[in-house]
Design an enzyme around this catalytic site. Sequence first.
Site, PDB file in Angstrom:
ATOM      1  N   TYR A 184       0.827  -1.218   0.000  1.00  0.00           N
ATOM      2  CA  TYR A 184       0.000   0.000   0.000  1.00  0.00           C
ATOM      3  C   TYR A 184       0.862   1.270   0.000  1.00  0.00           C
ATOM      4  O   TYR A 184       0.377   2.355  -0.295  1.00  0.00           O
ATOM      5  CB  TYR A 184      -0.939   0.032   1.219  1.00  0.00           C
ATOM      6  CG  TYR A 184      -2.029  -1.023   1.196  1.00  0.00           C
ATOM      7  CD1 TYR A 184      -2.210  -1.846   0.090  1.00  0.00           C
ATOM      8  CD2 TYR A 184      -2.888  -1.196   2.266  1.00  0.00           C
ATOM      9  CE1 TYR A 184      -3.201  -2.813   0.068  1.00  0.00           C
ATOM     10  CE2 TYR A 184      -3.882  -2.160   2.256  1.00  0.00           C
ATOM     11  CZ  TYR A 184      -4.030  -2.966   1.147  1.00  0.00           C
ATOM     12  OH  TYR A 184      -5.012  -3.927   1.127  1.00  0.00           O
ATOM     13  N   LYS A 204       3.143 -15.383   2.706  1.00  0.00           N
ATOM     14  CA  LYS A 204       3.026 -16.184   1.490  1.00  0.00           C
ATOM     15  C   LYS A 204       4.453 -16.556   1.093  1.00  0.00           C
ATOM     16  O   LYS A 204       4.930 -16.266  -0.011  1.00  0.00           O
ATOM     17  CB  LYS A 204       2.308 -15.344   0.412  1.00  0.00           C
ATOM     18  CG  LYS A 204       1.912 -16.098  -0.831  1.00  0.00           C
ATOM     19  CD  LYS A 204       0.796 -17.100  -0.618  1.00  0.00           C
ATOM     20  CE  LYS A 204       0.540 -17.893  -1.889  1.00  0.00           C
ATOM     21  NZ  LYS A 204      -0.278 -19.099  -1.667  1.00  0.00           N
ATOM     22  N   ASP A 244      -3.409 -18.010   2.295  1.00  0.00           N
ATOM     23  CA  ASP A 244      -4.595 -18.681   1.752  1.00  0.00           C
ATOM     24  C   ASP A 244      -5.142 -19.695   2.759  1.00  0.00           C
ATOM     25  O   ASP A 244      -6.357 -19.806   2.956  1.00  0.00           O
ATOM     26  CB  ASP A 244      -4.296 -19.335   0.387  1.00  0.00           C
ATOM     27  CG  ASP A 244      -2.914 -19.964   0.302  1.00  0.00           C
ATOM     28  OD1 ASP A 244      -2.105 -19.779   1.236  1.00  0.00           O
ATOM     29  OD2 ASP A 244      -2.637 -20.655  -0.694  1.00  0.00           O
ATOM     30  N   ASP A 258      -5.307  -6.436   6.146  1.00  0.00           N
ATOM     31  CA  ASP A 258      -6.507  -5.714   5.717  1.00  0.00           C
ATOM     32  C   ASP A 258      -7.618  -6.715   5.418  1.00  0.00           C
ATOM     33  O   ASP A 258      -8.754  -6.599   5.890  1.00  0.00           O
ATOM     34  CB  ASP A 258      -6.136  -4.904   4.454  1.00  0.00           C
ATOM     35  CG  ASP A 258      -7.223  -3.942   4.036  1.00  0.00           C
ATOM     36  OD1 ASP A 258      -8.215  -3.804   4.777  1.00  0.00           O
ATOM     37  OD2 ASP A 258      -7.087  -3.338   2.954  1.00  0.00           O
ATOM     38  N   ASP A 280     -10.941  -8.061   8.087  1.00  0.00           N
ATOM     39  CA  ASP A 280     -12.351  -7.912   7.697  1.00  0.00           C
ATOM     40  C   ASP A 280     -13.060  -9.260   7.762  1.00  0.00           C
ATOM     41  O   ASP A 280     -14.209  -9.349   8.197  1.00  0.00           O
ATOM     42  CB  ASP A 280     -12.468  -7.346   6.272  1.00  0.00           C
ATOM     43  CG  ASP A 280     -12.634  -5.836   6.290  1.00  0.00           C
ATOM     44  OD1 ASP A 280     -12.205  -5.213   7.285  1.00  0.00           O
ATOM     45  OD2 ASP A 280     -13.180  -5.277   5.319  1.00  0.00           O
TER      46      ASP A 280
END
Length: 359
Positions: free
Chosen positions: A142, A193, A226, A250, A254
Amino acid sequence: MNYKIAVIPGDGIGPEIMNEALKVLDKVGEKYGHSFECTKVLAGGAAIDATGKSLPQETLDVCKASDAVMLGAVGGPKWDNLPGGERPERALLGLRKELGLYANLRPAIVFDELADASPLKPSIIDGGLDILIVRELTGGIYFGERKTEPGTEEEGMVAWDVEKYSEMEVKRIAKIAFDMAAKRGGKVCSVDKANVLDSSRLWRKTVAEMHAADYPEIELANMYVDNAAMQLVRGPKQFDVIVTSNIFGDILSDEASQITGSIGMLPSASLGEGNFGMYEPIHGSAPDIAGQNIANPIATILSVGMMLRYTLGLGEEADAIEKAVNDFLKAGHRTADLVAPGEEFKSTSETGDLIAALI
Ligand code: NAD
């Protein structure tokens, strides 16, 4: 003790929920003998209307001179047509950057009384759920280099964003996660990851080295993002503290918030160096219900609890707020977002009054 708090009510339901949080803070002050000197300042749409800027310098100055910042929420349809850089939500990025807030702490808690509100089967969340997601907030993709540029004739336009982490950035967020775990369930799951990304391999190695050197008593697990997304709905109770990068955090936070079933119940903290922090509900300014005295103020009230615990070191007072919220729910009270249409509920101001009275 006397504490200085910068208060940003913001837009939409922000001022309504903040009023109730301040009622509860006042009650804590009265009961435990603290004085909270609260200075209200503008940010977001309200600041654009008054000053033309979403984050006026005066607001930043007051925040920097305070022990902590409390924020309601910013944004709304009135300002939706402004260009990206001038929108109310820009104030949030500015506050995080200017105040050096690199760690976002989001608890995902399923209150026993609200187990029905979770979309997960009772067998999965039986006995309640209490996960803390620690998200890196000022690095990664970001904030990395980015560009949109012409590619080859075959490609057309090409756009790229860089995911980049330094050992320093990983160390400081990992330290917060390990310190939090030491005060909670003693477990950290670092999510990355690393099977694909170099930045994740450095992340994993740095976390493991810190663990071995400084936190051998904490149980550390590593998980690919994942799999973590899957495990959060399959067996969320396996998690205590999850630490992860900006983009993965992020998304996962959520997802975790939805497991709890009620966006109006979840607080958050953004921390930097030292004890300074900014505390806010995870939800937005809910313009669809603003001005009707029906918003749920509990996320903001619980954010006050986090501020007392993490910035001001007032654990007993924070416990009292959490207990008052539990007692409110145990007494059968519900806010509008927690009932079926037509069922009775407590208004925003009644909820604040009742919880303050329970402190
Ligand atoms: P939102 O979180 O404001 O609302 C989503 C839904 O949840 C709405 O139906 C709303 O009524 C409901 N809701 C949210 N908080 C509630 C509460 N306390 N009690 C009861 N119901 C509640 O998200 P959105 O609709 O996507 O965004 C609205 C505005 O808020 C936008 O301008 C957005 O950019 C802004 N926003 C601000 C923040 C922030 O200030 N930190 C965060 C997210 C969104």
